[in-house]
Write a protein that holds these residues in place. Structure first.
Motif, short mmCIF file in Angstrom:
data_model
loop_
_atom_site.label_atom_id
_atom_site.label_comp_id
_atom_site.label_asym_id
_atom_site.label_seq_id
_atom_site.Cartn_x
_atom_site.Cartn_y
_atom_site.Cartn_z
N ILE A 88 -11.34 -14.78 7.13
CA ILE A 88 -9.76 -15.24 7.89
C ILE A 88 -8.62 -14.42 6.42
O ILE A 88 -7.32 -14.20 6.44
N VAL A 89 -9.12 -13.60 5.77
CA VAL A 89 -8.51 -12.39 4.52
C VAL A 89 -8.79 -11.01 5.12
O VAL A 89 -9.80 -10.86 5.12
N ALA A 90 -7.64 -10.58 4.70
CA ALA A 90 -8.15 -8.85 5.28
C ALA A 90 -6.84 -8.70 3.86
O ALA A 90 -5.94 -8.22 3.77
N ILE A 91 -7.34 -7.72 2.82
CA ILE A 91 -7.51 -6.60 2.22
C ILE A 91 -7.11 -5.19 1.81
O ILE A 91 -7.78 -4.64 3.02
N SER A 92 -6.10 -4.62 1.25
CA SER A 92 -5.94 -3.63 1.31
C SER A 92 -5.78 -3.37 -0.61
O SER A 92 -5.10 -3.52 -1.18
N VAL A 93 -6.22 -2.24 -1.37
CA VAL A 93 -6.53 -1.67 -2.60
C VAL A 93 -6.16 -0.53 -2.55
O VAL A 93 -6.60 0.51 -1.83
N TYR A 94 -4.88 -0.53 -4.16
CA TYR A 94 -4.17 0.65 -3.61
C TYR A 94 -4.46 0.89 -5.54
O TYR A 94 -3.98 -0.12 -5.86
N LYS A 95 -4.89 2.12 -6.21
CA LYS A 95 -4.65 2.31 -7.53
C LYS A 95 -3.79 3.33 -7.57
O LYS A 95 -4.36 4.84 -7.37
N GLU A 96 -3.26 3.20 -8.60
CA GLU A 96 -2.23 4.30 -8.67
C GLU A 96 -1.49 5.08 -7.29
O GLU A 96 -1.31 5.58 -7.09
N GLU A 97 -1.15 4.00 -6.37
CA GLU A 97 -0.38 3.40 -5.12
C GLU A 97 -1.34 3.91 -4.84
O GLU A 97 -0.94 4.97 -3.59
N LEU A 98 -2.46 4.70 -4.27
CA LEU A 98 -3.06 5.35 -3.61
C LEU A 98 -3.97 4.53 -2.74
O LEU A 98 -4.75 4.05 -4.12
N LEU A 99 -4.67 4.72 -1.58
CA LEU A 99 -5.19 3.93 -0.74
C LEU A 99 -6.73 4.81 -1.59
O LEU A 99 -7.42 4.99 -1.08
N THR A 100 -7.29 2.91 -1.94
CA THR A 100 -8.91 3.42 -2.14
C THR A 100 -9.89 1.86 -1.31
O THR A 100 -11.13 2.68 -1.03
N TYR A 101 -9.15 0.74 -0.68
CA TYR A 101 -10.40 0.45 0.72
C TYR A 101 -9.21 -0.26 1.22
O TYR A 101 -8.35 -1.06 0.77
N ASP A 102 -9.72 -0.93 2.17
CA ASP A 102 -9.58 -1.09 2.99
C ASP A 102 -10.26 -1.98 4.72
O ASP A 102 -11.00 -0.93 4.85
N SER A 103 -9.86 -2.88 4.36
CA SER A 103 -10.88 -3.46 5.17
C SER A 103 -11.00 -3.71 6.28
O SER A 103 -12.10 -3.89 6.98
N LEU A 104 -9.78 -3.42 6.51
CA LEU A 104 -9.96 -3.07 8.24
C LEU A 104 -9.87 -1.66 8.98
O LEU A 104 -10.72 -1.85 10.85
N VAL A 128 -5.61 -7.32 -9.88
CA VAL A 128 -6.64 -7.26 -9.63
C VAL A 128 -7.71 -6.97 -10.46
O VAL A 128 -7.87 -5.07 -10.70
N GLU A 129 -8.56 -7.02 -11.57
CA GLU A 129 -9.44 -6.13 -12.62
C GLU A 129 -10.52 -5.95 -12.31
O GLU A 129 -11.14 -6.66 -11.99
N PHE A 130 -10.45 -4.50 -11.50
CA PHE A 130 -11.97 -3.97 -11.07
C PHE A 130 -12.19 -3.89 -12.66
O PHE A 130 -11.83 -2.93 -13.51
N SER A 131 -13.78 -2.99 -12.17
CA SER A 131 -14.53 -2.63 -13.09
C SER A 131 -13.97 -1.33 -13.51
O SER A 131 -14.26 -0.77 -14.64
N ASP A 132 -13.31 -0.34 -12.27
CA ASP A 132 -12.86 0.98 -12.89
C ASP A 132 -11.40 0.95 -13.38
O ASP A 132 -10.69 2.06 -13.23
N GLY A 133 -10.39 -0.42 -13.43
CA GLY A 133 -9.92 -0.61 -14.09
C GLY A 133 -8.61 -1.12 -13.40
O GLY A 133 -9.18 -1.79 -11.94
N THR A 134 -7.19 -1.17 -13.94
CA THR A 134 -6.52 -2.26 -12.35
C THR A 134 -6.47 -1.54 -11.64
O THR A 134 -5.69 -0.46 -11.17
N ALA A 135 -6.20 -2.82 -10.26
CA ALA A 135 -5.35 -2.28 -9.21
C ALA A 135 -4.82 -3.10 -8.10
O ALA A 135 -5.08 -4.63 -8.72
N ASP A 136 -4.20 -2.32 -7.22
CA ASP A 136 -2.87 -3.11 -6.87
C ASP A 136 -3.73 -3.90 -5.50
O ASP A 136 -4.04 -3.41 -4.79
N VAL A 137 -3.50 -5.10 -4.97
CA VAL A 137 -3.82 -5.48 -3.82
C VAL A 137 -3.06 -6.76 -2.82
O VAL A 137 -2.24 -6.92 -3.42
N PHE A 138 -2.90 -5.78 -1.45
CA PHE A 138 -2.11 -6.07 0.04
C PHE A 138 -2.85 -6.69 0.14
O PHE A 138 -4.14 -6.49 1.19
#
Length: 439
Positions: A88-104, A128-138
């Motif tokens: 029941i969860v959807a996420i979007s990952v942004y690193k340095e304000e660039l979209l790197t992953y969208d679960s949709l 969220v702390e990823f293995s390649d650095g910090t990223a913003d998760v919506f």
């Protein structure tokens, strides 16, 4: 028109109406309940911090998953696996304000240069702390969806329950009526034909109940007719025995006179022989018409003779009656007046009426007092009155069955006449009256 009304009130249409009403009530109940449930859930989630807490908890789980599995911000395979597990969860990952992953759109490959766009500063993001650095998760969670689903299921179940309950309550009345008919059938089966079957409504069950009640009445009438026939048969035997006894007694009396007395007058002998022949002929007629004679049924017409005067009708029968009573030791006083007018009678019935009178006089009359016979003229009727004093000695009297009087009354009725019986000061009076007949 009647067939149309019967169809409208038939069980088939009643059941259809019941189902339609139950469905309408249930649907209306469902829509009201659904609207109220949605409003309550919406108000609850709007006023409470449940969604925020659920989102924080999901981000915490994501962080633990990323740390344990060394997930990078663009590792589509592992991130998709986690999202699928949450359901029941959807996420979007942004690193340095660039979209790197969208679960949709998990299957779209993200180039090294990343995809630009879709990052809005006014949105709430989790770090969220990823293995390649910090990223913003919506994160967008459908945390309230399951509650709306549960509420919908409960509303459907309640509506179905209301539909079943309404249908059962509607069917309860005819089922109860069927049970009542079953009990009433058991009452009839136990022999109580006086119990009336309940006829309620206008449907097939009411028709069935009406048919059962009609059958009950028909069976009751059949049993009553059978009992009446049985009584008539018993009465036939009794009355036949009673009516035959008098002419047989007279016949035996005349033969006894001829056998024991020395009679030299041939004319007197021939007179006794004529009387014997007349009584024997009377007995033969009675035996030939035994059923009509014994039952004297009201639905059988009597063929009366031509109009005649009282004198011409009763002279011979009364003379014979008087002679027989005098032989038995009774004195007969006759007061005869020539009355104007004529009557129609059945001669056979007249003989039988007088025979019954003779039988009653011999049984119950006091031989010390005279038997009186007199003519009667009353309004438009002519007739004869017979009177005698009732025997006082109780040890010599026989109990009266009143069969003779019953026979007289029926025979007079068939000749459109009447018989009147009266007892006064120890005297017995019997009057037979016939309507005058026009020439």
């Amino acid at each position: 028109m009647d067939n149309g009304k019967k169809k409208i009130h038939s069980l088939y249409f009643e059941l259809i109406r019941l189902l339609l009403v139950s469905a309408t009530v249930s649907l209306l109940f469902f829509f009201i309940l659904n609207r109220a449930g949605e409003n309550l859930l919406t108000f609850y989630f709007y006023e409470s911090d449940y969604v925020q807490k659920a989102s924080d908890h999901s981000i915490k789980n994501l962080q633990e998953y990323v740390t344990e599995n060394h997930v990078s911000s663009n590792d589509s395979e592992k991130l998709t696996k986690w999202v699928n597990e949450q359901k029941i969860v959807a996420i979007s990952v942004y690193k340095e304000e660039l979209l790197t992953y969208d679960s949709l759109y998990p299957d779209e490959e993200v180039e090294n240069a990343a995809i630009e766009g879709g990052y809005y500063e006014w949105e709430s993001y989790y770090t969220v702390e990823f293995s390649d650095g910090t990223a913003d998760v919506f994160l967008y969670g459908f945390f309230s969806y399951q509650f709306y689903s549960y509420a919908l299921i409960a509303e459907i179940l309640l509506a179905v329950a209301l539909f079943i309950m309404t249908a059962v309550l509607g069917i309860r009345k005819p089922v109860k009526y069927i049970g009542k008919l079953k009990e009433e059938c058991e009452i009839l089966g136990n022999g109580d034909l006086e119990y009336q079957i309940s006829v309620i409504g206008k449907d097939e069950l009411a028709d069935l109940a009406s048919g059962m009640d009609h059958m009950r009445r028909a069976l009751k009438e059949s049993i009553e007719k059978e009992e009446e026939l049985s009584r008539a048969n018993r009465r036939m035997i009794t009355e036949m025995s009673h009516d035959l006894r008098t002419p047989l007694t007279s016949l035996l009396l005349y033969t006894d006179i001829l056998a024991k007395k020395e009679i030299h007058d041939m004319e007197q002998i021939r007179e006794y022989i004529r009387k014997i022949d007349r009584k024997a002929h009377q007995i033969k007629v009675m035996s030939d018409h035994i059923f009509e004679y014994a039952l004297v049924t009201e639905d059988m017409e009597v063929r009366t003779g031509e109009p005649e005067s009282l004198d011409s009708i009763f002279y011979d029968p009364l003379s014979e009656m008087a002679g027989y009573l005098e032989e038995k030791g009774y004195r007969v006083d006759v007061e005869w007046k020539d009355e104007d007018g004529k009557i129609c009678v059945d001669p056979e019935y007249i003989n039988r009426i007088l025979d019954n009178l003779v039988s009653n006089i011999v049984k119950y009359a006091d031989p010390e007092e005279p038997v009186r016979i007199r003519t009667v003229c009353r309004d438009s009727c002519l007739g004869i009155c017979f009177s005698n004093r009732i025997l006082r000695e109780t040890d010599e009297r026989k109990e009266s069955t009143k069969i003779g009087l019953h026979n007289i009354r029926k025979m007079m009725k068939k000749m459109r006449g009447v018989s009147e019986v009266c007892q006064e000061d120890g005297m017995f009076f019997l009057t037979i009256l016939f309507p005058r007949t026009e020439e």
